[in-house]
Design a protein around this motif. Structure first.
Motif, PDB file in Angstrom:
ATOM      1  N   GLY A 207      28.907  35.336  42.252  1.00 59.39           N
ATOM      2  CA  GLY A 207      29.534  34.737  41.079  1.00 59.39           C
ATOM      3  C   GLY A 207      29.936  33.303  41.339  1.00 59.39           C
ATOM      4  N   ILE A 208      29.906  32.501  40.300  1.00 56.38           N
ATOM      5  CA  ILE A 208      30.348  31.103  40.388  1.00 56.38           C
ATOM      6  C   ILE A 208      31.432  30.902  39.335  1.00 56.38           C
ATOM      7  CG2 ILE A 208      29.684  28.678  40.192  1.00 56.38           C
ATOM      8  CD1 ILE A 208      26.781  29.605  40.834  1.00 56.38           C
ATOM      9  N   ILE A 209      32.642  30.593  39.800  1.00 50.75           N
ATOM     10  CA  ILE A 209      33.791  30.402  38.909  1.00 50.75           C
ATOM     11  C   ILE A 209      34.079  28.905  38.785  1.00 50.75           C
ATOM     12  CG2 ILE A 209      36.231  30.869  38.526  1.00 50.75           C
ATOM     13  CD1 ILE A 209      34.505  33.358  38.331  1.00 50.75           C
ATOM     14  N   LYS A 210      33.892  28.397  37.592  1.00 51.31           N
ATOM     15  CA  LYS A 210      34.162  26.985  37.367  1.00 51.31           C
ATOM     16  C   LYS A 210      35.666  26.730  37.294  1.00 51.31           C
ATOM     17  CE  LYS A 210      29.839  26.056  34.916  1.00 51.31           C
ATOM     18  NZ  LYS A 210      29.218  25.650  33.636  1.00 51.31           N
ATOM     19  N   LYS A 211      36.057  25.530  37.677  1.00 53.32           N
ATOM     20  CA  LYS A 211      37.461  25.126  37.612  1.00 53.32           C
ATOM     21  C   LYS A 211      37.834  24.916  36.147  1.00 53.32           C
ATOM     22  CE  LYS A 211      40.683  21.925  39.834  1.00 53.32           C
ATOM     23  NZ  LYS A 211      40.794  20.769  40.751  1.00 53.32           N
ATOM     24  N   THR A 212      38.768  25.721  35.639  1.00 54.37           N
ATOM     25  CA  THR A 212      39.152  25.619  34.231  1.00 54.37           C
ATOM     26  C   THR A 212      40.663  25.693  34.064  1.00 54.37           C
ATOM     27  OG1 THR A 212      39.059  28.004  33.858  1.00 54.37           O
ATOM     28  CG2 THR A 212      37.021  26.782  33.503  1.00 54.37           C
ATOM     29  N   VAL A 213      41.133  25.102  32.996  1.00 56.06           N
ATOM     30  CA  VAL A 213      42.560  25.131  32.678  1.00 56.06           C
ATOM     31  C   VAL A 213      42.986  26.535  32.258  1.00 56.06           C
ATOM     32  CG1 VAL A 213      44.331  24.242  31.107  1.00 56.06           C
ATOM     33  CG2 VAL A 213      42.577  22.707  31.995  1.00 56.06           C
ATOM     34  N   GLU A 214      42.081  27.277  31.598  1.00 53.33           N
ATOM     35  CA  GLU A 214      42.411  28.596  31.071  1.00 53.33           C
ATOM     36  C   GLU A 214      42.868  29.555  32.166  1.00 53.33           C
ATOM     37  OE1 GLU A 214      39.635  26.759  28.117  1.00 53.33           O
ATOM     38  OE2 GLU A 214      39.740  26.907  30.284  1.00 53.33           O
ATOM     39  N   VAL A 215      42.227  29.483  33.325  1.00 49.05           N
ATOM     40  CA  VAL A 215      42.575  30.379  34.424  1.00 49.05           C
ATOM     41  C   VAL A 215      44.007  30.130  34.877  1.00 49.05           C
ATOM     42  CG1 VAL A 215      42.060  31.039  36.797  1.00 49.05           C
ATOM     43  CG2 VAL A 215      40.196  30.625  35.203  1.00 49.05           C
ATOM     44  N   LYS A 216      44.383  28.870  35.038  1.00 46.28           N
ATOM     45  CA  LYS A 216      45.747  28.531  35.461  1.00 46.28           C
ATOM     46  C   LYS A 216      46.777  28.970  34.431  1.00 46.28           C
ATOM     47  CE  LYS A 216      45.052  24.651  38.611  1.00 46.28           C
ATOM     48  NZ  LYS A 216      45.415  23.233  38.907  1.00 46.28           N
ATOM     49  N   LYS A 217      46.472  28.805  33.167  1.00 44.95           N
ATOM     50  CA  LYS A 217      47.396  29.216  32.107  1.00 44.95           C
ATOM     51  C   LYS A 217      47.673  30.707  32.180  1.00 44.95           C
ATOM     52  CE  LYS A 217      46.472  25.705  28.555  1.00 44.95           C
ATOM     53  NZ  LYS A 217      45.843  25.472  27.230  1.00 44.95           N
ATOM     54  N   GLY A 218      46.628  31.471  32.459  1.00 46.74           N
ATOM     55  CA  GLY A 218      46.772  32.917  32.525  1.00 46.74           C
ATOM     56  C   GLY A 218      47.721  33.361  33.607  1.00 46.74           C
ATOM     57  N   ILE A 219      47.661  32.694  34.756  1.00 50.41           N
ATOM     58  CA  ILE A 219      48.525  33.046  35.881  1.00 50.41           C
ATOM     59  C   ILE A 219      49.994  32.894  35.501  1.00 50.41           C
ATOM     60  CG2 ILE A 219      49.219  32.371  38.218  1.00 50.41           C
ATOM     61  CD1 ILE A 219      46.290  31.596  38.693  1.00 50.41           C
ATOM     62  N   THR A 220      50.333  31.806  34.835  1.00 44.26           N
ATOM     63  CA  THR A 220      51.729  31.554  34.486  1.00 44.26           C
ATOM     64  C   THR A 220      52.219  32.497  33.387  1.00 44.26           C
ATOM     65  OG1 THR A 220      51.066  29.819  32.915  1.00 44.26           O
ATOM     66  CG2 THR A 220      51.606  29.121  35.154  1.00 44.26           C
ATOM     67  N   LYS A 221      51.313  33.008  32.573  1.00 43.96           N
ATOM     68  CA  LYS A 221      51.696  33.907  31.478  1.00 43.96           C
ATOM     69  C   LYS A 221      51.660  35.380  31.879  1.00 43.96           C
ATOM     70  CE  LYS A 221      50.176  30.870  27.710  1.00 43.96           C
ATOM     71  NZ  LYS A 221      49.209  30.700  26.589  1.00 43.96           N
ATOM     72  N   GLY A 222      51.165  35.676  33.081  1.00 43.15           N
ATOM     73  CA  GLY A 222      51.052  37.060  33.509  1.00 43.15           C
ATOM     74  C   GLY A 222      49.903  37.790  32.843  1.00 43.15           C
ATOM     75  N   ILE A 223      48.917  37.041  32.354  1.00 36.85           N
ATOM     76  CA  ILE A 223      47.758  37.624  31.678  1.00 36.85           C
ATOM     77  C   ILE A 223      46.483  37.050  32.288  1.00 36.85           C
ATOM     78  CG2 ILE A 223      46.538  37.883  29.484  1.00 36.85           C
ATOM     79  CD1 ILE A 223      49.224  37.563  28.084  1.00 36.85           C
ATOM     80  N   SER A 224      45.569  37.923  32.662  1.00 38.25           N
ATOM     81  CA  SER A 224      44.312  37.469  33.244  1.00 38.25           C
ATOM     82  C   SER A 224      43.414  36.862  32.177  1.00 38.25           C
ATOM     83  CB  SER A 224      43.584  38.640  33.902  1.00 38.25           C
ATOM     84  OG  SER A 224      43.121  39.535  32.904  1.00 38.25           O
ATOM     85  N   ILE A 225      42.449  36.063  32.616  1.00 38.09           N
ATOM     86  CA  ILE A 225      41.521  35.468  31.648  1.00 38.09           C
ATOM     87  C   ILE A 225      40.600  36.527  31.047  1.00 38.09           C
ATOM     88  CG2 ILE A 225      39.751  34.824  33.332  1.00 38.09           C
ATOM     89  CD1 ILE A 225      39.545  32.142  31.638  1.00 38.09           C
ATOM     90  N   VAL A 226      40.353  37.602  31.791  1.00 38.85           N
ATOM     91  CA  VAL A 226      39.552  38.708  31.251  1.00 38.85           C
ATOM     92  C   VAL A 226      40.270  39.370  30.078  1.00 38.85           C
ATOM     93  CG1 VAL A 226      38.579  40.986  31.763  1.00 38.85           C
ATOM     94  CG2 VAL A 226      38.305  39.130  33.405  1.00 38.85           C
ATOM     95  N   GLU A 227      41.600  39.389  30.128  1.00 32.64           N
ATOM     96  CA  GLU A 227      42.381  39.912  28.997  1.00 32.64           C
ATOM     97  C   GLU A 227      42.415  38.916  27.844  1.00 32.64           C
ATOM     98  OE1 GLU A 227      46.394  41.608  30.120  1.00 32.64           O
ATOM     99  OE2 GLU A 227      45.699  40.819  32.039  1.00 32.64           O
ATOM    100  N   ALA A 228      42.717  37.660  28.181  1.00 29.93           N
ATOM    101  CA  ALA A 228      42.982  36.645  27.159  1.00 29.93           C
ATOM    102  C   ALA A 228      41.725  36.193  26.426  1.00 29.93           C
ATOM    103  CB  ALA A 228      43.675  35.441  27.798  1.00 29.93           C
ATOM    104  N   GLN A 229      40.625  36.059  27.178  1.00 32.03           N
ATOM    105  CA  GLN A 229      39.382  35.549  26.584  1.00 32.03           C
ATOM    106  C   GLN A 229      38.198  36.328  27.155  1.00 32.03           C
ATOM    107  OE1 GLN A 229      39.030  31.227  26.622  1.00 32.03           O
ATOM    108  NE2 GLN A 229      41.219  31.027  26.963  1.00 32.03           N
ATOM    109  N   GLU A 230      37.920  37.459  26.566  1.00 35.50           N
ATOM    110  CA  GLU A 230      36.911  38.375  27.114  1.00 35.50           C
ATOM    111  C   GLU A 230      35.510  37.775  27.186  1.00 35.50           C
ATOM    112  OE1 GLU A 230      36.675  42.458  26.158  1.00 35.50           O
ATOM    113  OE2 GLU A 230      38.781  42.592  25.580  1.00 35.50           O
ATOM    114  N   THR A 231      35.190  36.850  26.280  1.00 34.06           N
ATOM    115  CA  THR A 231      33.842  36.281  26.265  1.00 34.06           C
ATOM    116  C   THR A 231      33.773  34.930  26.968  1.00 34.06           C
ATOM    117  OG1 THR A 231      34.249  35.286  24.093  1.00 34.06           O
ATOM    118  CG2 THR A 231      33.240  37.479  24.138  1.00 34.06           C
TER     119      THR A 231
END
Length: 256
Positions: free
Chosen positions: A212-236
């Motif tokens: 897998g290749i994970i690009k550096k994104t703002v969304e991932v960091k936001k999820g950490i602070t909110k206690g929600i994974s990006i798989v939960e927040a943005q499934e697609t």
């Protein structure tokens, strides 16, 4: 019996915790019962799933690793409120002190394996978020795992550190845990516009099984602070799709 996977790299800041969290969520959303284990005294995974370590000071990973512990591990496991089928064995800062105690104990590399034994049949998958060093805790994780996933940041220093980690994994496989298998590498924090990132990614793909290749994104960091994974927040989201693909590799391995 649960398929146990260590997410490991002796370097910090390579997205071990993010990877553990998102792979765990991806597996849970498919319907598997998943336990994520926070084996880092910084308790980043505990925070990431929305739990304050101060709220679990009495029942946590330290409780079951302490010598002559009488605490039932089932009392130290908490359901992640935002995801059905996802549970966590949380960490606290005192975990750093337990490492010193573990060094003095016999069969110290098997302490975690013995602690997890009572609940192995309760879960389909156990994902272990390892600390950012090749410590006795990391050795414990590798000694009890069936497989390993290695997140690697796409920079030269991270790439160079792979050799030491792979040597450690091979040594554990030879001396302690012959079933241990490296599933592959997740290239993380990849920046497509960076010449160095592209060069390191190419070297990784030539030498490793990049899953897998994970690009550096703002969304991932936001999820950490909110206690929600990006798989939960943005499934697609592109990152979510990569973690779902990695989860499917774990499922395929567990079915063999």
């Amino acid at each position: 019996m649960a398929e146990k996977t260590s997410i490991v790299n002796q370097k910090g800041g390579v997205a071990k915790t993010t990877s553990t969290h998102n792979i765990g969520v991806a597996l849970a959303k498919i319907g598997f019962k998943v336990l994520v284990v926070d084996l880092d005294s910084q308790a980043s995974l505990t925070y990431s799933v929305g739990i304050d370590p101060l709220s679990v000071e009495d029942k946590n990973i330290v409780s079951i690793l302490t010598a002559k512990s009488t605490v039932d591990i089932k009392e130290c496991i908490y359901q992640v409120k935002t995801v059905e089928n996802l549970y966590i064995l949380p960490s606290i800062i005192d975990l750093a002190q337990i490492e010193l105690e573990m060094f003095a104990r016999s069969s110290r590399e098997k302490i975690l394996e013995r602690a997890l034994l009572p609940i192995e049949d309760d879960f389909d998958f156990i994902l272990i978020d390892c600390p950012p060093q090749l410590s006795v805790l990391t050795i414990n994780a590798l000694s009890c795992s069936d497989s390993v996933i290695i997140p690697v940041k796409t920079d030269e220093l991270a790439f160079r550190g792979l050799t030491q980690l792979e040597d450690t994994i091979e040594e554990i496989k030879e001396l302690i845990n012959p079933k241990l298998e490296v599933i592959g590498v997740i290239a993380t924090m990849f920046e497509k516009i960076s010449t160095e990132d592209k060069r390191v990614l190419k070297k990784l793909e030539e030498r490793e099984q990049v899953i897998g290749i994970i690009k550096k994104t703002v969304e991932v960091k936001k999820g950490i602070t909110k206690g929600i994974s990006i798989v939960e927040a943005q499934e697609t989201n592109e990152v979510s799709l990569v973690y779902k693909k990695v989860a499917k590799k774990l499922i395929t391995k567990s079915e063999v």
